[in-house]
Write an enzyme that holds these catalytic residues in place. Structure first.
Site, short mmCIF file in Angstrom:
data_model
loop_
_atom_site.label_atom_id
_atom_site.label_comp_id
_atom_site.label_asym_id
_atom_site.label_seq_id
_atom_site.Cartn_x
_atom_site.Cartn_y
_atom_site.Cartn_z
N SER B 15 0.32 49.10 -0.50
CA SER B 15 0.20 50.48 -0.95
C SER B 15 0.31 50.47 -2.47
O SER B 15 -0.16 49.52 -3.10
CB SER B 15 1.29 51.31 -0.26
OG SER B 15 1.07 52.68 -0.45
N HIS B 42 -3.62 51.37 1.26
CA HIS B 42 -3.58 52.83 1.11
C HIS B 42 -4.28 53.19 -0.18
O HIS B 42 -4.04 52.57 -1.20
CB HIS B 42 -2.13 53.32 0.98
CG HIS B 42 -1.31 53.07 2.20
ND1 HIS B 42 0.05 53.10 2.18
CD2 HIS B 42 -1.66 52.78 3.47
CE1 HIS B 42 0.51 52.85 3.39
NE2 HIS B 42 -0.51 52.64 4.19
N ASP B 135 5.48 52.31 5.59
CA ASP B 135 4.46 51.74 6.47
C ASP B 135 4.59 50.21 6.47
O ASP B 135 4.96 49.61 5.47
CB ASP B 135 3.07 52.15 5.95
CG ASP B 135 1.99 52.01 7.01
OD1 ASP B 135 2.32 51.80 8.19
OD2 ASP B 135 0.80 52.11 6.65
#
Ligand SMILES: C[S@@+](CC[C@H](N)C(=O)[O-])C[C@H]1O[C@@H](n2cnc3c(N)ncnc32)[C@H](O)[C@@H]1O
Lengths: 273, 192
Positions: B15, B42, B135
């Site tokens: 991310s 992401h 996540d």
């Protein structure tokens, strides 16, 4: 997130039960997503064992409804992929405008965000009065929502941005009235939409259209089922009609592909053969 | 040389702050013909081609957006499309899914880690990089459950340490690696 409790062979059993008992056929759906959602439901509804889930589904018609609702993915947005709507606005609708009467089919419309977006485009192109939009889905419950034309107010900022990025020039909030936490879209938009259940797996062609929009539905089907649905669309599309798919879907590998020509970068094909 | 279905997958999830790590390690990565890399990042933009292009500059290996029904082939790097979850079917093809966000994310790293573990079992390597989100942690746990290998970027070398640190607080990975050790690790882990 502890999924992976129900095995693949158990899913086969379940899907066979469902098609035999209720006629809903999920056998040709992409397994990975289906398995994930069945496991999710199994966990949420706290079934002690696979056998109990199986029994419940076989014997409880109301629960079957919930099952269908939960294993199909209903996520949707207004003006999702603004470029796509821009292409409709600039290229497709002007072509459709030359017809005396416009018929559009939204297959797998979910809660209706997409079809209301289309109605707004048609209105702005001054074509809504001579259009008819058929919005269908396998799931009767999402259609109930769609008919109400009520969407969360909290989404409107995002939708309004999408709308502007799609080339919208009006004040987006003129299309709805705020009512507590909900936005109620104008009746004028809904007047030209017919909502109805239709199962792409088992139901037939029911009309001829100049535009079919089926986005983010085929990703849940395996190749054979995709092929079958493409034939259904081909049977339901007029010569020179348009087929619009989701951002990650393609007509390329299907048997009807030779008859279709992709327009630009967006996932829109025209029937030329 | 024809592509063969991969029997080993290396899934890299990242991310905020992870793109730089990926750009840094890619030039040094080699893949044998049985191993594929799947990258789940992401990101904001919904346009995928710039990312695939950007990564392509850094490696001679083919970099592709993962498309539904694509067979996962060795010696290839796949990038999860933005705004869809990336799943894997039993026949080793990809599928994409527009379901609810998980951990506020779509694609979700958890989902693809788990999907890989279910299909490739012990031949899965999951690598979690920098990020500001939780996540990836439960996906790593799933990979462990299926006897795959787990790697977490050393939070001290991560631009945003939250994601790898969160994972470390919840599990013990096979390796904790500094960003500059990752390429070497990947090259050593492949079946001959
Ligand atoms: C992810 S939504 C897509 C909504 C919208 N088209 C969009 O792209 O935002 C998928 C929809 O397909 C519907 N669907 C799934 N299987 C179907 C079938 N066999 N026939 C008709 N609709 C189906 C689901 O009920 C769900 O509403």
């Amino acid at each position: 997130m502890d999924v992976g409790i129900i095995r693949d062979d158990e899913i086969d059993l379940l899907l066979n039960d469902i098609v035999e008992t209720y006629g809903y056929d999920f056998i040709e759906y992409s397994r990975a997503s289906l398995k994930r959602r069945i496991n999710r439901l199994f966990t949420i509804d706290k079934f002690p064992s696979f056998a109990e889930l199986r029994y419940r589904i076989k014997t409880d018609k109301e629960y079957l409804k919930r099952f269908v609702e939960e294993i199909t993915v209903n996520v949707t947005e207004m003006f999702r992929d603004p470029h796509f709507y821009q292409e409709l606005r600039n290229k497709i609708l002007p072509a459709l405008g030359t017809y005396p009467f416009i018929r559009i089919w939204h297959a797998g419309c979910s809660t209706g965000e997409e079809v209301y977006s289309m109605a707004i485009l048609l209105k702005e192109a001054n074509l809504l009065h001579k259009s008819l939009l058929y919005a269908t889905d396998i799931n009767p419950r999402v259609l109930e929502f769609a008919r109400k034309a009520l969407f969360p107010l909290s989404q409107m900022k995002q939708y309004s941005e999408n709308y502007i990025r799609s080339g919208g020039k009006n004040d987006f909030s003129s299309y709805y009235s705020a009512n507590y936490s909900l936005a109620k879209f104008n009746d004028e938009l809904k007047a030209k939409i017919i909502f109805s259940t239709h199962n792409l797996v088992s139901d037939r062609s029911f009309n001829e259209f100049q535009l079919i929009v089926c986005r983010n539905v085929l990703i849940y089907f395996d190749r054979e089922l995709q092929a079958k649905v493409f034939r259904l669309f081909d049977d339901s599309l007029e010569h020179l009609g348009y087929l619009a798919l989701g951002a990650k879907e393609t007509l390329r590998f299907s048997s009807i592909a030779p008859k279709y020509k992709q327009l630009g970068r967006e996932k829109i094909w025209r029937k030329i053969g | 040389m024809t592509a063969v279905a991969a029997t080993q997958v290396i899934v890299i999830g990242g991310s905020a702050g992870s793109l730089d790590v990926i750009l840094k390690v890619l030039p040094d990565i080699r893949l044998n013909k049985h191993t594929a890399i799947i990258i789940v990042l992401h990101r904001k933009s919904s346009d995928d081609s710039p990312l695939v292009e950007l990564l392509s500059y850094k490696t001679t290996l083919p970099v592709k957006e993962a498309e539904e029904k694509d067979l996962i082939c060795g010696q290839c790097i796949y990038v999860a499309p933005s705004d869809y979850h990336l799943l894997i079917e039993r026949d080793h093809t990809f599928s994409v899914d527009f379901s609810e966000k998980v951990n506020y994310s779509r694609p979700s790293i958890d989902i693809t880690f788990q999907a890989a573990a279910e299909i490739y079992g012990e031949n899965t390597i999951a690598i979690l990089l920098s990020g500001a989100n939780s996540d990836g942690t439960s996906g790593l746990q799933e990979v462990q459950r299926y006897q795959g290998k787990t790697v977490i970027q050393d939070p001290r070398t991560a631009e945003v340490s939250y994601m790898p640190q969160y994972a470390l607080n919840n599990l013990t990975p096979d390796e904790i690696l500094a960003d500059d050790q990752i390429a070497d690790y990947i090259n050593r882990q492949q079946q001959a």
